[in-house]
Write an enzyme that holds these catalytic residues in place. Structure first.
Site, PDB file in Angstrom:
ATOM      1  N   SER A  88       0.835  -0.458   0.160  1.00  0.00           N
ATOM      2  CA  SER A  88      -0.204  -0.069  -0.176  1.00  0.00           C
ATOM      3  C   SER A  88       1.070   0.517  -0.136  1.00  0.00           C
ATOM      4  O   SER A  88       1.829   1.169   0.954  1.00  0.00           O
ATOM      5  CB  SER A  88      -0.431   0.018   1.535  1.00  0.00           C
ATOM      6  OG  SER A  88      -1.381   1.270   1.227  1.00  0.00           O
TER       7      SER A  88
ATOM      8  N   HIS B 171       1.180   7.928   9.326  1.00  0.00           N
ATOM      9  CA  HIS B 171       0.328   7.947   8.857  1.00  0.00           C
ATOM     10  C   HIS B 171      -1.254   7.323   9.755  1.00  0.00           C
ATOM     11  O   HIS B 171      -1.211   6.185  10.284  1.00  0.00           O
ATOM     12  CB  HIS B 171       0.296   6.754   7.284  1.00  0.00           C
ATOM     13  CG  HIS B 171      -0.724   6.901   6.554  1.00  0.00           C
ATOM     14  ND1 HIS B 171      -2.104   7.296   6.647  1.00  0.00           N
ATOM     15  CD2 HIS B 171      -0.572   7.386   4.922  1.00  0.00           C
ATOM     16  CE1 HIS B 171      -2.631   6.676   4.798  1.00  0.00           C
ATOM     17  NE2 HIS B 171      -1.847   7.395   4.204  1.00  0.00           N
TER      18      HIS B 171
ATOM     19  N   LYS C  96       3.596  -4.089   7.271  1.00  0.00           N
ATOM     20  CA  LYS C  96       3.453  -3.959   5.578  1.00  0.00           C
ATOM     21  C   LYS C  96       4.988  -4.041   5.245  1.00  0.00           C
ATOM     22  O   LYS C  96       5.437  -4.103   4.042  1.00  0.00           O
ATOM     23  CB  LYS C  96       2.236  -3.863   4.773  1.00  0.00           C
ATOM     24  CG  LYS C  96       0.893  -3.893   4.595  1.00  0.00           C
ATOM     25  CD  LYS C  96      -0.075  -3.116   3.969  1.00  0.00           C
ATOM     26  CE  LYS C  96      -1.252  -3.337   4.265  1.00  0.00           C
ATOM     27  NZ  LYS C  96      -1.101  -5.283   2.858  1.00  0.00           N
TER      28      LYS C  96
END
Length: 255
Positions: A135, A143, A157
């Site tokens: 992503s 974020h 991730k």
């Protein structure tokens, strides 16, 4: 095409919304690919047609996924933790919904350990290429997505992406923008890096376009050992992307 020229490709997360599209596209191109899917439950297997080429396994349990990975040429990783809205939220009362993850299904377990298990199993099996869908947003530890359920999903991730980049296996890391359930093949695709596309108006992409890029990445040397952000122009602006070799050639960023 002779059987020996066909590439056996495993899609993990094949029951997910993007994974289903990749699996279906591979099946439609049976002259090029022998498709295989991995899902976590019998229910997910039935949802995508229940074919014998769909294996059941849990990416958090390294042993359980080995049978699915044996004998494949390429692996497309589309597994991801999914935040859920906490029960009891009433949209009529206003306020912001709170999110959580199911026990045992936090990003650390799914997006880090689960993806590491897949990469390790693929390496042990001699897999020639791994495509990993991540992503955008991973360059910013603050974020807002990381605060969902306190899961730090983009951080985990990113850790898995780095592990893949360090593995020695040819890889393509696709950091997709905001995913939309729209038809693919209608828009000009944009390649970026380091979340630059998040500063623009073009921050989204259809799941079908992501699925197509996953499969096209298997066909070109230009797609190996690169990582990039992926979004698209709005439909009706620009020229729909057809030349994927040129798309991959736009970047040489390894991470």
């Amino acid at each position: 095409m002779a059987e020996s020229n066909k590439s056996t490709v495993l899609v993990t997360g094949a029951g997910g919304r993007t994974g289903q599209i990749v699996y279906k596209k591979l099946k439609e191109r049976s002259d090029q690919y022998t498709a295989r899917g991995l899902v976590r439950t019998q229910e997910s297997k039935e949802k995508i047609g229940g074919a014998d080429d769909v294996c059941i396994g849990d990416i958090r349990d390294a042993e359980s996924i080995i049978p699915a990975i044996q004998g494949i040429d390429a692996l497309i990783i589309l597994t991801s933790a999914v935040p859920k809205m906490k029960p009891g939220f009433d949209i009529a009362k206003g306020g912001r919904p709170e999110f959580c993850f199911d026990d045992g299904a936090y990003p650390e377990q799914v997006d880090w350990i689960g993806q590491k298990n897949q990469i390790d199993a693929a390496k042990a099996a001699g897999v020639k290429h791994i495509v990993l869908v991540g992503s955008v947003g991973g360059t910013n530890e603050n974020h807002p997505i990381n605060s969902l359920g306190n899961g730090n999903i983009l951080i985990w991730k990113r850790k898995a992406e780095q592990y893949l980049a360090d593995s020695g296996i040819p890889y393509t890391i696709i950091r997709a923008g905001g995913l939309q359930d729209k038809e693919g093949g209608l828009r000009e695709l944009l390649v970026g890096k380091d979340d630059e596309l998040l500063q623009t108006e073009t921050r989204t992409i259809s799941r079908a376009d992501v699925a197509e890029v996953c499969i096209q990445a298997l066909n070109f040397d230009e797609a190996k050992f690169i990582a990039f952000d992926l979004a698209s122009k709005p439909e009706g602006t620009g020229t729909p992307t057809k030349d994927f070799k040129a798309l991959f050639a736009q970047t040489s960023t390894r991470f």
